[in-house]
Write a protein that holds these residues in place. Structure first.
Motif, PDB file in Angstrom:
ATOM      1  N   ASP A  12       0.823  -1.216   0.000  1.00 58.60           N
ATOM      2  CA  ASP A  12       0.000   0.000   0.000  1.00 58.60           C
ATOM      3  C   ASP A  12       0.855   1.263   0.000  1.00 58.60           C
ATOM      4  O   ASP A  12       0.554   2.258   0.691  1.00 58.60           O
ATOM      5  N   GLY A  13       1.971   1.206  -0.732  1.00 60.89           N
ATOM      6  CA  GLY A  13       2.832   2.365  -0.851  1.00 60.89           C
ATOM      7  C   GLY A  13       3.781   2.585   0.304  1.00 60.89           C
ATOM      8  O   GLY A  13       4.510   3.582   0.339  1.00 60.89           O
ATOM      9  N   ARG A  14       3.818   1.659   1.242  1.00 69.15           N
ATOM     10  CA  ARG A  14       4.712   1.780   2.397  1.00 69.15           C
ATOM     11  C   ARG A  14       5.716   0.636   2.379  1.00 69.15           C
ATOM     12  O   ARG A  14       5.341  -0.518   2.146  1.00 69.15           O
ATOM     13  N   SER A  15       6.973   0.933   2.628  1.00 72.85           N
ATOM     14  CA  SER A  15       8.002  -0.100   2.695  1.00 72.85           C
ATOM     15  C   SER A  15       8.002  -0.708   4.092  1.00 72.85           C
ATOM     16  O   SER A  15       8.115   0.005   5.092  1.00 72.85           O
ATOM     17  N   MET A  16       7.838  -2.032   4.157  1.00 69.86           N
ATOM     18  CA  MET A  16       7.765  -2.744   5.427  1.00 69.86           C
ATOM     19  C   MET A  16       8.732  -3.916   5.402  1.00 69.86           C
ATOM     20  O   MET A  16       8.920  -4.556   4.364  1.00 69.86           O
ATOM     21  N   GLN A  17       9.297  -4.233   6.556  1.00 68.75           N
ATOM     22  CA  GLN A  17      10.244  -5.346   6.645  1.00 68.75           C
ATOM     23  C   GLN A  17       9.527  -6.593   7.145  1.00 68.75           C
ATOM     24  O   GLN A  17       8.914  -6.578   8.210  1.00 68.75           O
ATOM     25  N   SER A  18       9.591  -7.640   6.363  1.00 72.96           N
ATOM     26  CA  SER A  18       9.070  -8.930   6.800  1.00 72.96           C
ATOM     27  C   SER A  18      10.064  -9.518   7.811  1.00 72.96           C
ATOM     28  O   SER A  18      11.277  -9.496   7.580  1.00 72.96           O
ATOM     29  N   VAL A  19       9.551 -10.014   8.930  1.00 74.47           N
ATOM     30  CA  VAL A  19      10.440 -10.485   9.990  1.00 74.47           C
ATOM     31  C   VAL A  19      10.428 -12.010  10.080  1.00 74.47           C
ATOM     32  O   VAL A  19       9.406 -12.649   9.831  1.00 74.47           O
ATOM     33  N   PRO A  20      11.570 -12.606  10.449  1.00 75.45           N
ATOM     34  CA  PRO A  20      11.689 -14.059  10.475  1.00 75.45           C
ATOM     35  C   PRO A  20      11.279 -14.667  11.810  1.00 75.45           C
ATOM     36  O   PRO A  20      11.136 -13.981  12.822  1.00 75.45           O
ATOM     37  N   GLY A  21      11.147 -15.984  11.795  1.00 77.68           N
ATOM     38  CA  GLY A  21      10.819 -16.733  13.005  1.00 77.68           C
ATOM     39  C   GLY A  21      12.040 -17.273  13.708  1.00 77.68           C
ATOM     40  O   GLY A  21      11.999 -18.353  14.304  1.00 77.68           O
ATOM     41  N   GLY A  22      13.142 -16.528  13.681  1.00 71.56           N
ATOM     42  CA  GLY A  22      14.351 -16.972  14.358  1.00 71.56           C
ATOM     43  C   GLY A  22      15.564 -16.205  13.886  1.00 71.56           C
ATOM     44  O   GLY A  22      15.446 -15.259  13.099  1.00 71.56           O
ATOM     45  N   GLY A  23      16.739 -16.624  14.358  1.00 67.65           N
ATOM     46  CA  GLY A  23      17.987 -15.956  14.013  1.00 67.65           C
ATOM     47  C   GLY A  23      18.895 -16.801  13.152  1.00 67.65           C
ATOM     48  O   GLY A  23      20.115 -16.617  13.179  1.00 67.65           O
ATOM     49  N   HIS A  24      18.315 -17.740  12.402  1.00 67.90           N
ATOM     50  CA  HIS A  24      19.082 -18.671  11.572  1.00 67.90           C
ATOM     51  C   HIS A  24      20.106 -17.937  10.702  1.00 67.90           C
ATOM     52  O   HIS A  24      21.261 -18.359  10.593  1.00 67.90           O
ATOM     53  N   TRP A  25      19.666 -16.840  10.088  1.00 65.07           N
ATOM     54  CA  TRP A  25      20.561 -16.040   9.244  1.00 65.07           C
ATOM     55  C   TRP A  25      20.677 -14.617   9.800  1.00 65.07           C
ATOM     56  O   TRP A  25      20.745 -13.652   9.067  1.00 65.07           O
ATOM     57  N   GLY A  26      20.690 -14.511  11.127  1.00 63.23           N
ATOM     58  CA  GLY A  26      20.699 -13.221  11.785  1.00 63.23           C
ATOM     59  C   GLY A  26      19.288 -12.684  11.939  1.00 63.23           C
ATOM     60  O   GLY A  26      18.301 -13.273  11.477  1.00 63.23           O
ATOM     61  N   GLY A  27      19.168 -11.548  12.584  1.00 61.06           N
ATOM     62  CA  GLY A  27      17.857 -10.955  12.791  1.00 61.06           C
ATOM     63  C   GLY A  27      17.025 -11.730  13.795  1.00 61.06           C
ATOM     64  O   GLY A  27      17.534 -12.472  14.629  1.00 61.06           O
ATOM     65  N   GLY A  28      15.719 -11.550  13.715  1.00 60.99           N
ATOM     66  CA  GLY A  28      14.818 -12.202  14.649  1.00 60.99           C
ATOM     67  C   GLY A  28      14.500 -11.318  15.838  1.00 60.99           C
ATOM     68  O   GLY A  28      14.626 -10.094  15.792  1.00 60.99           O
ATOM     69  N   LEU A  29      14.097 -11.965  16.926  1.00 63.49           N
ATOM     70  CA  LEU A  29      13.643 -11.258  18.119  1.00 63.49           C
ATOM     71  C   LEU A  29      14.811 -11.043  19.073  1.00 63.49           C
ATOM     72  O   LEU A  29      15.479 -11.995  19.477  1.00 63.49           O
ATOM     73  N   PHE A  30      15.040  -9.799  19.423  1.00 64.64           N
ATOM     74  CA  PHE A  30      16.036  -9.409  20.420  1.00 64.64           C
ATOM     75  C   PHE A  30      15.245  -8.969  21.644  1.00 64.64           C
ATOM     76  O   PHE A  30      14.510  -7.972  21.582  1.00 64.64           O
ATOM     77  N   ILE A  31      15.391  -9.662  22.771  1.00 63.71           N
ATOM     78  CA  ILE A  31      14.457  -9.462  23.874  1.00 63.71           C
ATOM     79  C   ILE A  31      15.079  -9.930  25.179  1.00 63.71           C
ATOM     80  O   ILE A  31      16.010 -10.735  25.181  1.00 63.71           O
ATOM     81  N   GLY A  32      14.562  -9.446  26.295  1.00 69.84           N
ATOM     82  CA  GLY A  32      15.050  -9.834  27.605  1.00 69.84           C
ATOM     83  C   GLY A  32      14.226 -10.930  28.246  1.00 69.84           C
ATOM     84  O   GLY A  32      13.076 -11.183  27.866  1.00 69.84           O
ATOM     85  N   ALA A  33      14.800 -11.578  29.244  1.00 67.55           N
ATOM     86  CA  ALA A  33      14.139 -12.699  29.922  1.00 67.55           C
ATOM     87  C   ALA A  33      12.866 -12.264  30.636  1.00 67.55           C
ATOM     88  O   ALA A  33      11.888 -13.011  30.699  1.00 67.55           O
ATOM     89  N   ARG A  34      12.857 -11.062  31.203  1.00 64.28           N
ATOM     90  CA  ARG A  34      11.649 -10.604  31.899  1.00 64.28           C
ATOM     91  C   ARG A  34      10.475 -10.440  30.931  1.00 64.28           C
ATOM     92  O   ARG A  34       9.339 -10.791  31.255  1.00 64.28           O
ATOM     93  N   ASP A  35      10.755  -9.910  29.742  1.00 64.86           N
ATOM     94  CA  ASP A  35       9.686  -9.787  28.752  1.00 64.86           C
ATOM     95  C   ASP A  35       9.207 -11.162  28.306  1.00 64.86           C
ATOM     96  O   ASP A  35       8.008 -11.385  28.103  1.00 64.86           O
ATOM     97  N   HIS A  36      10.132 -12.105  28.141  1.00 59.82           N
ATOM     98  CA  HIS A  36       9.740 -13.485  27.836  1.00 59.82           C
ATOM     99  C   HIS A  36       8.814 -14.038  28.915  1.00 59.82           C
ATOM    100  O   HIS A  36       7.837 -14.747  28.618  1.00 59.82           O
ATOM    101  N   ALA A  37       9.131 -13.758  30.174  1.00 56.76           N
ATOM    102  CA  ALA A  37       8.338 -14.295  31.279  1.00 56.76           C
ATOM    103  C   ALA A  37       6.912 -13.760  31.231  1.00 56.76           C
ATOM    104  O   ALA A  37       5.946 -14.498  31.475  1.00 56.76           O
ATOM    105  N   ARG A  38       6.750 -12.489  30.946  1.00 56.32           N
ATOM    106  CA  ARG A  38       5.406 -11.910  30.829  1.00 56.32           C
ATOM    107  C   ARG A  38       4.630 -12.598  29.697  1.00 56.32           C
ATOM    108  O   ARG A  38       3.457 -12.955  29.855  1.00 56.32           O
ATOM    109  N   PHE A  39       5.308 -12.743  28.563  1.00 54.67           N
ATOM    110  CA  PHE A  39       4.678 -13.363  27.395  1.00 54.67           C
ATOM    111  C   PHE A  39       4.243 -14.800  27.716  1.00 54.67           C
ATOM    112  O   PHE A  39       3.110 -15.204  27.422  1.00 54.67           O
TER     113      PHE A  39
END
Length: 378
Positions: A254-281
């Motif tokens: 829709d005219g906006r550039s968006m980054q598709s995000v992966p389900g892991g860090g296999h080739w870098g990237g993915g979710l960068f997050i702390g243990a406390r946030d994981h615990a809440r989730f």
């Protein structure tokens, strides 16, 4: 269990998280401490830089990967040391290490992706998990006779057998891939004959990344925005986590550039997050999608997400289950977990309102930690 609205929930990030003494939580204090000491002494063998001295990325070595699809395409950051939390009734029973540190978390991101898929389902963007994806995602990725029958359920259960290339990575890169204790990846990346969709389980990161791309097409907004707005902010998570894609995973919607995000860090990237946030989730999912009196995710989706797959009895929608032939008899059947290489774990026992986050333990020691943890319960 389905949570009661009056159960304790942690306050927003930065406020004081209530503690509960181990004995009050039903643990033998000395044995619980022994489990924690074991985790601290069993640090992952991965170098903290996530690169070996010869320049190879840890994931490429872990999965015996080489060839045209092994290029690292997303950001990689140095990791911290062993860390973790134990929650009982949402309260902290134990905590160790740098639990606020935003480290890579590898395939735990898959379980976050499953929750985002649940939001799409709850919104009606996924009308039926058994509907072919091509019915609502008009894309050449599903044009071939082999790919046309693939449903959302197939993508969520890693049984799609999708064939193709996404962001420069072919599905073939994870053919014959094995994970877990005793994994033999000597044939990983060899081309094999594909099976009909829904009949064969394969842990395949390209196909999981395709799910992320398809969800982006349905929401028409970046998935990190959806996750922050609909899940992480409502459960009081920090603002420090990130979900990073690849340098070549930008798409125009829709005219906006968006980054598709992966389900892991296999080739870098993915979710960068702390243990406390994981615990809440993990606590939100363990309580059936509720956060206090606020519903984050439908109970129907949580139940479906944690239902065994026909092609792998200990796997649901991108969550690992204590079910099937791999079930551990000393744990309740309701136990489930999100697992990432390294080793990173969100582990939940909803029957006892118990949530554990474990970061950077050696993969050979993870079962030993949980055996000690369960053995510490009175």
């Amino acid at each position: 269990m389905t949570a009661e609205p009056n159960l304790y929930i942690p306050p927003r990030d930065g406020a004081e998280w209530a503690d509960l003494a181990p004995a009050e939580a039903g643990f033998d204090p000395a044995r619980l401490q022994a489990a924690i000491d074991f985790a601290k002494a069993s640090e992952s063998s991965w170098p903290r830089s996530l690169y070996y001295p010869d320049g190879r990325y840890v994931g490429i070595v872990e999965w015996n990967e080489s060839g045209p699809w092994s290029e690292i395409a997303g950001p990689v950051r140095e990791r911290g040391g062993p860390a973790g939390l134990v929650l009982k009734g949402g309260r902290r029973v134990a905590e160790w290490g740098e639990t606020d540190r935003t480290d890579m978390t590898f395939s735990i991101a898959k379980s976050y992706l499953a929750v985002v898929a649940g939001l799409a389902f709850d919104d009606g963007l996924i009308r039926d998990v058994d509907e072919p994806v091509r019915a609502t995602v008009d894309d050449a990725f599903f044009a071939s006779p082999h790919n046309a029958p693939i449903t959302w359920r197939h993508l969520l259960q890693q049984s799609s057998e999708w064939q193709g290339e996404l962001f420069g990575k072919s599905d073939q890169v994870d053919h014959f891939r094995q994970i877990g204790p005793g994994a033999d990846n000597s044939r990983k990346g060899e081309k094999r004959a594909l099976n009909p969709a829904g009949t064969y389980y394969e842990y395949n990161d390209v196909r999981v990344n395709l799910l992320g791309y398809c969800l982006l097409q349905r929401f028409r907004r970046p998935l990190p925005e959806i996750l922050r707005e609909r899940v992480m902010d409502p459960i009081g998570a920090s603002d420090r986590w990130e979900w990073q894609g690849y340098r070549n995973s930008w798409v125009d919607i829709d005219g906006r550039s968006m980054q598709s995000v992966p389900g892991g860090g296999h080739w870098g990237g993915g979710l960068f997050i702390g243990a406390r946030d994981h615990a809440r989730f993990g606590l939100m999912v363990a309580r059936g999608g509720l956060w206090g009196s606020r519903r984050i995710l439908s109970d129907a989706w949580v139940k479906a997400m944690l239902t065994p797959s026909p092609t792998l009895g200990n796997y649901g929608y991108l969550w690992w289950l204590n079910r099937g032939a791999a079930a551990k008899p000393d744990l309740p059947a309701s136990v489930f977990s999100a697992l990432g290489a390294g080793t990173n774990v969100i582990w939940a026992d909803p029957d006892h309102d118990l949530v554990v986050v474990l970061r950077w333990i050696d993969k050979s020691a993870a079962d030993g930690f949980f055996s000690r943890l369960v053995g510490a319960l009175r």
